[in-house]
Design an enzyme around this catalytic site. Structure first.
Site, PDB file in Angstrom:
ATOM      1  N   GLY A 269      12.447 103.834  -1.830  1.00  0.00           N
ATOM      2  CA  GLY A 269      12.041 103.400  -0.497  1.00  0.00           C
ATOM      3  C   GLY A 269      12.679 104.236   0.592  1.00  0.00           C
ATOM      4  O   GLY A 269      13.583 105.040   0.361  1.00  0.00           O
TER       5      GLY A 269
ATOM      6  N   GLY B  37      15.085 105.168   2.942  1.00  0.00           N
ATOM      7  CA  GLY B  37      16.478 104.788   3.125  1.00  0.00           C
ATOM      8  C   GLY B  37      17.052 105.184   4.464  1.00  0.00           C
ATOM      9  O   GLY B  37      18.120 104.700   4.848  1.00  0.00           O
TER      10      GLY B  37
ATOM     11  N   GLY C 168      21.993 105.784   6.576  1.00  0.00           N
ATOM     12  CA  GLY C 168      20.670 105.833   7.187  1.00  0.00           C
ATOM     13  C   GLY C 168      20.515 106.872   8.269  1.00  0.00           C
ATOM     14  O   GLY C 168      19.501 106.907   8.967  1.00  0.00           O
TER      15      GLY C 168
ATOM     16  N   ARG D 253       8.973 112.937  12.578  1.00  0.00           N
ATOM     17  CA  ARG D 253       8.144 113.615  11.589  1.00  0.00           C
ATOM     18  C   ARG D 253       6.711 113.088  11.644  1.00  0.00           C
ATOM     19  O   ARG D 253       6.485 111.882  11.757  1.00  0.00           O
ATOM     20  CB  ARG D 253       8.721 113.436  10.185  1.00  0.00           C
ATOM     21  CG  ARG D 253       7.948 114.185   9.119  1.00  0.00           C
ATOM     22  CD  ARG D 253       8.758 114.343   7.854  1.00  0.00           C
ATOM     23  NE  ARG D 253       9.016 113.093   7.179  1.00  0.00           N
ATOM     24  CZ  ARG D 253       9.780 112.975   6.090  1.00  0.00           C
ATOM     25  NH1 ARG D 253      10.388 114.043   5.593  1.00  0.00           N
ATOM     26  NH2 ARG D 253       9.981 111.807   5.528  1.00  0.00           N
TER      27      ARG D 253
ATOM     28  N   ASP E 141       8.673 110.978  -5.851  1.00  0.00           N
ATOM     29  CA  ASP E 141       8.709 110.326  -4.539  1.00  0.00           C
ATOM     30  C   ASP E 141       8.652 111.346  -3.412  1.00  0.00           C
ATOM     31  O   ASP E 141       8.636 110.956  -2.234  1.00  0.00           O
ATOM     32  CB  ASP E 141       9.956 109.448  -4.406  1.00  0.00           C
ATOM     33  CG  ASP E 141      11.244 110.209  -4.662  1.00  0.00           C
ATOM     34  OD1 ASP E 141      11.464 110.588  -5.817  1.00  0.00           O
ATOM     35  OD2 ASP E 141      12.018 110.433  -3.709  1.00  0.00           O
ATOM     36  N   ASN E 142       8.601 112.645  -3.741  1.00  0.00           N
ATOM     37  CA  ASN E 142       8.470 113.681  -2.718  1.00  0.00           C
ATOM     38  C   ASN E 142       7.124 114.396  -2.808  1.00  0.00           C
ATOM     39  O   ASN E 142       6.986 115.486  -2.245  1.00  0.00           O
ATOM     40  CB  ASN E 142       9.602 114.708  -2.851  1.00  0.00           C
ATOM     41  CG  ASN E 142      10.954 114.132  -2.456  1.00  0.00           C
ATOM     42  OD1 ASN E 142      11.013 113.183  -1.686  1.00  0.00           O
ATOM     43  ND2 ASN E 142      12.014 114.680  -2.998  1.00  0.00           N
TER      44      ASN E 142
ATOM     45  N   ASP F 297       9.654 116.642   2.815  1.00  0.00           N
ATOM     46  CA  ASP F 297      11.067 116.566   2.428  1.00  0.00           C
ATOM     47  C   ASP F 297      11.667 117.951   2.208  1.00  0.00           C
ATOM     48  O   ASP F 297      11.915 118.376   1.088  1.00  0.00           O
ATOM     49  CB  ASP F 297      11.269 115.671   1.203  1.00  0.00           C
ATOM     50  CG  ASP F 297      11.158 114.200   1.570  1.00  0.00           C
ATOM     51  OD1 ASP F 297      11.363 113.871   2.751  1.00  0.00           O
ATOM     52  OD2 ASP F 297      10.859 113.382   0.692  1.00  0.00           O
TER      53      ASP F 297
END
Length: 491
Positions: A87, A89, A123, A173, A249-250, A259
């Site tokens: 998720g 982060g 974070g 972004r 996840d990227n 990323d």
């Protein structure tokens, strides 16, 4: 505060897809840069974004009207190992905008504070990785590679602690979405077929609308994602770009690069080149990127099996057939791209062997990847008045017989030397975000609060194909003491 044209579709999905939360305010935000061209495309006022009020929004201290901030849930395979709970982060999605052409984009603040998925992290984002992502993502966009982009960067007035105390920053972004293969893995791991179907329907509507009219929309989605990733990774290979962390996840379903952590462009050509400080076994080396993309797409296919057919065996067969098409799709995209780089309009017998020999020679001599291809463009029409890079790069003696054979092949192609050279100049950049230049720009900003080198490098990267001898230092490979051996993710 001006109205932002939000039209939030992901926030309309069930709460299991995300956690609703606002960015954590920062102490004293200050502007670094606003991407004025991108702001205009999104229908936003760049002057206002650069103002004190706009800076408060870009730092997460204030929310524009219509924002529905959230952190997305996803899972992922990281260096081959599955983590069912990742998720966002340190990122908060403010919402989605329809740009001046009616196209949908996510607006996300990266470094916006803790979320339920921070896993003990703060974070936040240090300034260096924010500047790296701004520089490299914008360079990739100008080079024609599908990518997330930077709308703005701001400082936070706070300190972030990594290996040392560092100034903090927030990156705004922009991407067509932030939906990842890992998003599908999140629900597949929980055997939540209903959520999988909702996610697939959302992705189809957003990125593959033609798939909705297919006899098997989920299969058409999978095939579309495979086609986009084949094209994307072929573009990485042709630029000598190493992503560095190709975890599932990227990898975005939109087919964009995302990323820019431990990423790098190669200087000397070495197929096994790795820059990521955490890639100890070379899993994500340049030469492995196509096979890793293939593996990641097989994970997506497994997630989609429940949607492909009611019969398990038939669903698996459909998934396998789709994934098996990746190597051929990648090879076709790569062959088309390398033909453009070498000045060929079509194909001829012996092309593949000629290309393989070129890469073997480049690897043996460890020549500069970017300048080698750019010098071939100079050789396409040696008598033209265009500025040449021969003062920066001279082909080694072992490459000269190959160049003669390549020139003979070009003569079969039916274009004039000037036309061929012009096409090759448009396919082979001379200015890329070289690692030592990026590091110099970051060091100046982090250590001296001097953003001049960042601005100068960004300006040069906006014209990557036009060689200006006055800017030769931006095209030069690093000296021995300038070589960057490792890059870092910044989390």
């Amino acid at each position: 505060m001006p109205t932002w044209p939000f039209d939030n579709s992901y926030a309309a999905l069930p709460d299991t897809f995300y956690a609703r939360l606002s960015p954590t305010p920062v102490a004293a935000p200050g502007p670094i840069r606003v991407n004025r061209a991108l702001a205009a495309q999104l229908g936003l006022d760049a002057d206002w974004l650069a103002s004190p009020e706009g800076t408060q929004v870009l730092a997460g201290n204030a929310l524009p009207e219509g924002a529905e901030p959230l952190a997305a849930a996803y899972a992922g395979h990281q260096f081959g190992g599955f983590n069912p709970q990742l998720g966002d982060g340190r990122a908060v999605l403010l919402g989605e905008l329809l740009d001046t052409r009616g196209e949908r984009y996510d607006i996300q603040l990266k470094g916006a504070g803790r979320t339920p998925w921070s896993r003990g992290g703060d974070g936040r984002a240090p300034l260096g990785p924010v500047l790296r992502e701004y520089l490299v993502s914008e360079a990739m966009h100008i080079l024609g590679v599908p990518t997330s982009r930077a709308l703005a960067a701001v400082t936070t007035g706070e300190t972030v602690y990594r290996d040392r105390a560092l100034p903090g920053a927030v990156l705004t972004r922009v991407a067509r979405s932030h939906i990842r293969i890992g998003t599908f893995e999140y629900f597949a791991a929980r055997k939540d077929t209903s959520a999988l179907r909702q996610l697939a329907d959302h992705v189809i509507a957003r990125h593959y609308p033609e798939a909705a009219h297919s006899d098997n929309p989920a299969l058409a989605l999978l095939q579309g994602a495979i086609a986009r990733q084949a094209q994307l990774v072929s573009q990485w290979q042709l630029l000598g770009f190493i992503h560095g962390v190709m975890n599932t996840d990227n990898m975005l379903l939109s087919g964009e690069t995302i990323d820019y952590g431990p990423c790098a462009f190669m200087d000397d050509f070495h197929p096994e080149a790795v820059f990521s400080s955490i890639d100890h076994n070379g899993r994500y080396a340049w030469c492995n990127q196509p096979s890793i993309a293939h593996w990641n797409l097989s994970v997506l296919a497994q997630c989609l099996v429940p949607l492909l057919h009611d019969n398990q065996a038939q669903a698996v067969a459909l998934a396998q057939a789709a994934v098996d098409a990746f190597p051929e799709r990648f090879l076709a995209a790569h062959q088309q791209g390398i033909a453009r780089k070498l000045g060929w309009q079509g194909s001829a017998e012996g092309d593949r062997e000629l290309v393989e020999e070129l890469f073997d020679l480049m690897a043996a001599e460890r020549v500069d990847f970017t300048l080698c291809f750019r010098s071939l463009a100079d050789f396409a029409d040696p008598g033209s008045p265009a500025p040449k890079v021969d003062g920066l790069f001279s082909p080694p003696a072992s490459l000269l017989p190959w160049i003669q054979r390549w020139q003979g092949r070009c003569e079969q192609d039916g274009r004039s030397a000037a036309e061929r050279q012009g096409a090759m100049y448009r396919a082979n950049p001379v200015f890329i975000p070289r690692n030592h230049l990026v590091e110099d720009a970051i060091a100046a900003a982090v250590d001296r609060a001097d953003f001049g080198p960042f601005e100068a490098l960004l300006a040069r990267l906006s014209e990557p194909f036009d060689y200006d001898p006055q800017a030769r230092r931006y095209a030069l490979p690093p000296q021995s003491g300038e070589v960057v051996h490792q890059t870092f993710c910044g989390t």
